[in-house]
Design a protein around this motif. Structure first.
Motif, short mmCIF file in Angstrom:
data_model
loop_
_atom_site.label_atom_id
_atom_site.label_comp_id
_atom_site.label_asym_id
_atom_site.label_seq_id
_atom_site.Cartn_x
_atom_site.Cartn_y
_atom_site.Cartn_z
N ALA A 263 0.82 -1.21 0.00
CA ALA A 263 0.00 0.00 0.00
C ALA A 263 0.85 1.26 0.00
N GLY A 264 2.03 1.20 0.60
CA GLY A 264 2.91 2.36 0.61
C GLY A 264 3.72 2.52 -0.66
N LEU A 265 3.72 1.49 -1.49
CA LEU A 265 4.57 1.48 -2.67
C LEU A 265 3.83 1.80 -3.96
N MET A 266 2.60 1.33 -4.08
CA MET A 266 1.91 1.33 -5.37
C MET A 266 1.73 2.71 -5.97
N ASP A 267 1.47 3.73 -5.16
CA ASP A 267 1.22 5.06 -5.71
C ASP A 267 2.49 5.75 -6.19
N VAL A 268 3.63 5.48 -5.54
CA VAL A 268 4.88 6.13 -5.94
C VAL A 268 5.72 5.25 -6.85
N PHE A 269 5.44 3.96 -6.88
CA PHE A 269 6.22 3.01 -7.68
C PHE A 269 5.27 1.91 -8.14
N PRO A 270 4.44 2.15 -9.15
CA PRO A 270 3.47 1.15 -9.59
C PRO A 270 4.14 -0.17 -9.91
N CYS A 271 3.61 -1.25 -9.35
CA CYS A 271 4.31 -2.52 -9.47
C CYS A 271 3.33 -3.68 -9.34
N LEU A 272 3.84 -4.87 -9.60
CA LEU A 272 3.14 -6.11 -9.37
C LEU A 272 3.64 -6.68 -8.04
N VAL A 273 2.70 -7.07 -7.17
CA VAL A 273 3.06 -7.61 -5.86
C VAL A 273 3.08 -9.13 -5.93
N ILE A 274 4.20 -9.72 -5.52
CA ILE A 274 4.41 -11.18 -5.56
C ILE A 274 4.80 -11.63 -4.16
N ARG A 275 3.99 -12.49 -3.57
CA ARG A 275 4.24 -12.92 -2.19
C ARG A 275 4.28 -14.45 -2.08
N GLY A 276 5.35 -14.96 -1.49
CA GLY A 276 5.43 -16.36 -1.13
C GLY A 276 4.83 -16.53 0.26
N ILE A 277 3.99 -17.54 0.44
CA ILE A 277 3.26 -17.71 1.69
C ILE A 277 4.13 -18.43 2.72
N SER A 278 4.38 -17.74 3.83
CA SER A 278 5.25 -18.30 4.87
C SER A 278 4.50 -18.66 6.15
N ASP A 279 3.23 -18.28 6.26
CA ASP A 279 2.42 -18.62 7.44
C ASP A 279 0.96 -18.40 7.08
N TYR A 280 0.07 -18.69 8.03
CA TYR A 280 -1.36 -18.55 7.79
C TYR A 280 -1.98 -17.36 8.54
N SER A 281 -1.18 -16.35 8.83
CA SER A 281 -1.67 -15.11 9.43
C SER A 281 -2.40 -15.36 10.76
N ASP A 282 -1.87 -16.28 11.54
CA ASP A 282 -2.49 -16.59 12.83
C ASP A 282 -1.43 -16.70 13.91
N SER A 283 -1.83 -17.10 15.10
CA SER A 283 -0.90 -17.16 16.24
C SER A 283 0.14 -18.26 16.09
N HIS A 284 -0.03 -19.14 15.12
CA HIS A 284 0.93 -20.22 14.90
C HIS A 284 2.07 -19.80 13.96
N LYS A 285 2.08 -18.54 13.61
CA LYS A 285 3.12 -18.01 12.74
C LYS A 285 4.51 -18.28 13.31
N ASN A 286 5.43 -18.74 12.45
CA ASN A 286 6.83 -18.89 12.84
C ASN A 286 7.70 -18.66 11.61
N ASP A 287 9.01 -18.76 11.79
CA ASP A 287 9.93 -18.40 10.71
C ASP A 287 10.37 -19.58 9.84
N ALA A 288 9.88 -20.78 10.13
CA ALA A 288 10.41 -21.98 9.49
C ALA A 288 10.27 -21.96 7.97
N TRP A 289 9.21 -21.33 7.45
CA TRP A 289 8.95 -21.37 6.01
C TRP A 289 9.37 -20.08 5.30
N GLN A 290 9.95 -19.13 6.00
CA GLN A 290 10.21 -17.84 5.40
C GLN A 290 11.22 -17.90 4.25
N ASN A 291 12.32 -18.59 4.44
CA ASN A 291 13.34 -18.65 3.37
C ASN A 291 12.78 -19.29 2.11
#
Length: 366
Positions: A263-291
């Motif tokens: 949201a902070g980038l799109m207006d000043v630098f129009p781009c395509l957002v590409i995200r690899g999923i590293s957690d399920y946005s819940d309390s079980h979030k951890n770093d194991a899948w980030q890399n």
């Protein structure tokens, strides 16, 4: 390797975390040395080439994140690299699974390019009314050219005859770097999606949680990486609440991912957002899948660039000259320079880039 001229770079690859920078760096076919930056540009760049495209990698200062930090460093990229016309925001995000219709799993890639609806929604900016919270800010769509390339890749996937994953060859590039080999391998930690009502128990390992609290999902080939196209929800806080996740998921039925920078980038630098999923946005979030998630996102970014048409750089005379893979230009091009004016969404003033000639804004045109 010595870099080509700054005005031959046409692609900006934006990261936030160091692990994202490493994953993107592994996708470069060639890495160049540095160039002198323009007055007012305080960024530090990694330069290289992917396919036919000269690319710049750039991110915020270590430890900075969120919409404001991203907008600040992105606003000055074109002071040094005036011909950047393609932007990709590449990194990790939290998934919103809607099983079985949208079976988002760890390591999958979510691309901010839905067929209908907004690409990015800043869900935490708006006004509080008597009937509830109302989002008031709409975020620009990715440039049309990038959306066309996304459709092309999607078609390529459906028309594949071989069973090999379309991202497999890009992920394999990580094996060339001894310290990054683990990025390209699925983590040892199991991919478990828990019921929303089951909060993580402090001091425990998710691998030890009772299966009665886990959603039962159909088996999937272990090396398969699904690519999803959806709205991406962007906010200034890290999402670790299954209750808030589900509430927002119900409000934005086309969303499959949370993140903190788009949201902070799109207006000043129009781009395509590409995200690899590293957690399920819940309390079980951890770093194991980030890399691994960073690596799958970087692999899709490389696939985009391998399918993107070679960029054409206009000359002052109005003729168009393709940039060669090594960044060289014809002798007449090499003598020509431009003045570029850059307006930033966070800046009321005019920022001048370095060169001489006519004034043209090519960014995001398509």
């Amino acid at each position: 390797m010595d870099p080509p001229p700054a005005d031959t770079f046409t692609v900006g690859l934006v990261y936030v975390k160091p692990l994202e920078m490493l994953a993107i760096g592994a996708m470069l076919d060639v890495r160049y040395g540095s160039v002198a930056t323009a007055h007012g540009d305080l960024n530090d760049y990694i330069l290289g080439r992917i396919g036919d495209h000269n690319v710049v990698m750039v991110g915020p200062a270590r430890g900075d994140q969120g919409t404001v930090a991203t907008a600040q460093f992105a606003a000055t990229i074109r002071l040094t690299f005036p011909n950047i016309t393609v932007g990709l925001l590449v990194g990790i995000g939290g998934g919103i699974t809607r099983y079985p219709v949208h079976d988002v799993r760890l390591g999958d890639v979510v691309v901010g390019a839905p067929e209908t609806g907004p690409a990015v929604v800043q869900y935490d900016l708006g006004k509080r009314t008597a009937t509830g919270f109302e989002v008031t800010r709409s975020v620009a769509q990715p440039p049309a050219l990038l959306r066309k390339v996304v459709s092309k890749i999607q078609a390529n996937i459906w028309l594949q005859i071989e069973e090999e994953d379309i991202l497999a060859s890009h992920l394999a590039r990580l094996s060339k770097f001894p310290r990054l080999q683990a990025y390209g391998l699925r983590p040892w930690a199991p991919d478990r999606l828990f019921h929303s009502a089951y909060a993580h128990e402090p001091g425990t390992d998710c691998a030890t949680h009772d299966v009665q609290f886990e959603h039962v999902r159909a088996p999937r080939k272990p090396d398969h990486i699904a690519i999803h196209y959806s709205t991406i929800l962007s906010g200034s806080t890290l999402m670790k609440s299954s209750e808030d996740r589900d509430r927002l998921a119900q409000e934005y039925s086309g969303a499959l991912c949370f993140e903190m920078e788009a949201a902070g980038l799109m207006d000043v630098f129009p781009c395509l957002v590409i995200r690899g999923i590293s957690d399920y946005s819940d309390s079980h979030k951890n770093d194991a899948w980030q890399n691994y998630a960073a690596a799958t996102a970087a692999s899709y970014a490389r696939e985009i660039l391998m399918n993107l048409p070679k960029q054409i750089i206009p000359s002052p005379s109005g003729t168009q000259n393709p940039v060669k893979a090594d960044g060289t230009k014809s002798p007449s091009d090499a003598r020509d320079r431009h003045h570029y004016a850059v307006f930033s969404g966070n800046n009321s003033g005019l920022q001048l880039a370095h060169n001489e000639g006519s004034m043209t804004n090519h960014f995001g045109r398509g």
